[in-house]
Design a protein around this motif. Structure first.
Motif, short mmCIF file in Angstrom:
data_model
loop_
_atom_site.label_atom_id
_atom_site.label_comp_id
_atom_site.label_asym_id
_atom_site.label_seq_id
_atom_site.Cartn_x
_atom_site.Cartn_y
_atom_site.Cartn_z
N PHE A 30 0.86 -1.18 0.00
CA PHE A 30 0.00 0.00 0.00
C PHE A 30 0.90 1.23 0.00
CE2 PHE A 30 -2.73 -3.06 2.42
CZ PHE A 30 -3.75 -3.15 1.49
N MET A 31 0.38 2.33 -0.50
CA MET A 31 1.14 3.57 -0.50
C MET A 31 0.51 4.57 0.47
SD MET A 31 2.61 4.39 -4.26
CE MET A 31 1.07 4.95 -4.96
N PRO A 32 1.28 5.58 0.89
CA PRO A 32 0.73 6.60 1.78
C PRO A 32 -0.51 7.25 1.16
CG PRO A 32 3.10 6.83 1.63
CD PRO A 32 2.70 5.81 0.60
N GLY A 33 -1.55 7.37 1.97
CA GLY A 33 -2.78 8.01 1.51
C GLY A 33 -3.73 7.10 0.77
N ASP A 34 -3.36 5.84 0.53
CA ASP A 34 -4.27 4.90 -0.14
C ASP A 34 -5.56 4.74 0.67
OD1 ASP A 34 -2.82 4.30 -2.36
OD2 ASP A 34 -2.22 2.29 -1.74
N THR A 35 -6.70 4.74 -0.03
CA THR A 35 -7.98 4.45 0.60
C THR A 35 -8.24 2.95 0.51
OG1 THR A 35 -8.89 6.62 0.00
CG2 THR A 35 -10.47 4.89 0.55
N ALA A 61 -6.26 1.40 15.34
CA ALA A 61 -5.88 1.60 16.74
C ALA A 61 -4.36 1.65 16.90
CB ALA A 61 -6.45 0.47 17.60
N GLU A 62 -3.62 1.01 15.99
CA GLU A 62 -2.16 1.01 16.02
C GLU A 62 -1.57 2.19 15.26
OE1 GLU A 62 -0.28 -2.88 15.30
OE2 GLU A 62 -2.27 -3.75 15.53
N ASN A 63 -2.44 3.09 14.78
CA ASN A 63 -2.03 4.32 14.08
C ASN A 63 -1.39 4.06 12.72
OD1 ASN A 63 -2.84 6.06 16.25
ND2 ASN A 63 -0.97 5.49 17.33
N ALA A 64 -1.63 2.88 12.15
CA ALA A 64 -1.15 2.59 10.80
C ALA A 64 -2.15 3.07 9.76
CB ALA A 64 -0.92 1.10 10.64
N LEU A 65 -3.43 3.11 10.15
CA LEU A 65 -4.51 3.58 9.29
C LEU A 65 -5.24 4.72 9.98
CD1 LEU A 65 -5.97 0.11 8.20
CD2 LEU A 65 -4.24 1.48 7.01
N VAL A 66 -5.94 5.51 9.18
CA VAL A 66 -6.66 6.68 9.71
C VAL A 66 -8.12 6.62 9.27
CG1 VAL A 66 -6.80 9.19 9.70
CG2 VAL A 66 -4.57 8.08 9.61
N GLN A 67 -9.01 6.83 10.22
CA GLN A 67 -10.44 6.89 9.91
C GLN A 67 -10.78 8.32 9.52
OE1 GLN A 67 -12.64 3.98 10.64
NE2 GLN A 67 -13.92 5.04 9.17
N MET A 68 -11.30 8.51 8.30
CA MET A 68 -11.63 9.84 7.79
C MET A 68 -13.04 10.24 8.22
SD MET A 68 -8.77 10.29 6.36
CE MET A 68 -9.06 11.85 5.51
N PRO A 69 -13.35 11.54 8.17
CA PRO A 69 -14.69 12.01 8.57
C PRO A 69 -15.82 11.34 7.78
CG PRO A 69 -13.17 13.86 8.40
CD PRO A 69 -12.44 12.66 7.88
N ALA A 72 -14.34 6.68 5.53
CA ALA A 72 -13.37 5.93 4.74
C ALA A 72 -12.11 5.71 5.58
CB ALA A 72 -13.02 6.70 3.47
N THR A 73 -11.37 4.67 5.26
CA THR A 73 -10.12 4.37 5.97
C THR A 73 -8.96 4.52 5.01
OG1 THR A 73 -11.28 2.77 7.38
CG2 THR A 73 -8.88 2.66 7.34
N ARG A 74 -7.94 5.22 5.46
CA ARG A 74 -6.77 5.46 4.61
C ARG A 74 -5.48 5.09 5.31
NH1 ARG A 74 -7.84 11.43 1.82
NH2 ARG A 74 -9.62 10.79 0.54
N VAL A 75 -4.48 4.77 4.50
CA VAL A 75 -3.12 4.62 5.01
C VAL A 75 -2.64 6.02 5.40
CG1 VAL A 75 -0.76 3.90 4.42
CG2 VAL A 75 -2.74 2.67 3.47
N VAL A 76 -1.86 6.10 6.47
CA VAL A 76 -1.35 7.39 6.94
C VAL A 76 -0.65 8.12 5.80
CG1 VAL A 76 0.24 8.52 8.54
CG2 VAL A 76 -1.09 6.56 9.30
N ALA A 77 -0.94 9.41 5.66
CA ALA A 77 -0.37 10.22 4.59
C ALA A 77 1.10 10.52 4.85
CB ALA A 77 -1.15 11.52 4.45
N LEU A 78 1.80 10.87 3.78
CA LEU A 78 3.22 11.22 3.87
C LEU A 78 3.37 12.74 3.90
CD1 LEU A 78 6.27 10.65 3.64
CD2 LEU A 78 5.96 10.55 1.15
N THR A 79 4.04 13.24 4.92
CA THR A 79 4.36 14.66 5.03
C THR A 79 5.84 14.82 5.37
OG1 THR A 79 3.94 14.84 7.42
CG2 THR A 79 2.02 15.10 5.94
N PRO A 80 6.42 15.99 5.11
CA PRO A 80 7.84 16.18 5.47
C PRO A 80 8.09 15.97 6.96
CG PRO A 80 7.10 17.94 4.01
CD PRO A 80 5.87 17.15 4.39
N SER A 81 7.14 16.42 7.79
CA SER A 81 7.37 16.33 9.24
C SER A 81 7.31 14.89 9.74
CB SER A 81 6.34 17.18 9.99
OG SER A 81 5.03 16.75 9.72
N ASN A 82 6.31 14.12 9.28
CA ASN A 82 6.26 12.75 9.80
C ASN A 82 7.38 11.89 9.20
OD1 ASN A 82 5.19 11.82 7.30
ND2 ASN A 82 3.09 11.84 8.06
N PHE A 83 7.80 12.17 7.96
CA PHE A 83 8.91 11.44 7.39
C PHE A 83 10.19 11.69 8.19
CE2 PHE A 83 12.58 11.07 4.54
CZ PHE A 83 12.41 9.77 4.08
#
Length: 232
Positions: A30-35, A61-69, A72-83
């Motif tokens: 999966f890639m960052p931000g994938d739904t 719950a393990e913070n690998a995925l994110v529940q959107m408003p 939908a469920t997505r893979v955590v997005a890629l940002t300069p700060s989290n990278f």
């Protein structure tokens, strides 16, 4: 109840689905931000949606995925700060695990790592992107398990659930095989240090692997550019 028929262990199915999705995240499938589409995943896994839903809830719950408003469920997005943050944490935590592994290294461990790295090398030469990601993950986790520190391993697993998709994205970038070729060479240095039980050198080589990959990525990815879905 007819004793000729065994009751199906639903919990086993749920665990198998969970582990498969974890491996997919670790290995950059999966890639960052994938739904994630529940029904598509269930169809691909050959199961009903229920165990997939349970696995997604655990990974969220393990913070690998994110529940959107919109639910939908997505893979955590890629940002300069989290990278940057994840890279720094990986250097410290995985470096420490490698140091522990070096102090406990055996000829059997080193032989296993050499075999894994040769498979990794072959995948790089064949430009087999799935093989590269799988080989890299197997190499690292073989070392981390050899550290014999259960809680430390859990921390590393949590990091890789978020970092694995970034490696999956990296394989899309032009010239990424150069980064993986360098990784194979650095892995050889890690193994050599483990064979000598040189904890300091093993840690240095492993953290070089992480830093070198991060540096390559910074030079070849514009964080302002959108992540384009790969064609598999």
């Amino acid at each position: 109840m007819d004793q000729k028929i065994k009751q199906i262990d639903v919990s086993t199915m749920q665990e198998r689905v969970y582990q498969e999705l974890r491996d997919a995240l670790y290995q950059g499938r999966f890639m960052p931000g994938d739904t994630l589409n529940l029904r598509s995943l269930a169809e691909a896994l050959g199961t009903s949606p229920m165990p997939v839903r349970e696995a997604i809830q655990r990974l969220t719950a393990e913070n690998a995925l994110v529940q959107m408003p919109n639910r939908a469920t997505r893979v955590v997005a890629l940002t300069p700060s989290n990278f940057e943050e994840w890279t720094r944490i990986r250097v410290e935590v995985e470096g420490y695990a490698t140091r522990r592994a070096a102090m406990r290294a055996t000829p059997e461990l080193c032989a296993r790592l050499r075999a894994i790295n040769e498979t990794f090398r072959a995948a790089v030469e064949a430009e087999d992107s799935h093989g590269m990601l799988q080989g890299n993950q197997r190499f690292h986790f073989t070392i981390y398990r050899a550290a014999q520190a259960e809680e430390l391993l859990k921390i590393i697993e949590s990091l890789w659930l978020r970092f694995g998709p970034i490696l999956g994205f990296v394989r899309n970038l032009p010239g990424s095989s150069v980064m993986f070729e360098r990784g194979v060479q650095i892995h050889d240095r890690v193994i050599a240090a483990l064979e000598r039980r040189d904890a300091r050198a093993a840690r240095a080589a492993l953290t070089l692997d992480i830093r070198a990959a991060a540096s390559w990525f910074h030079h070849h990815h514009d964080f302002n550019e959108p992540i384009v879905k790969r064609a598999d």
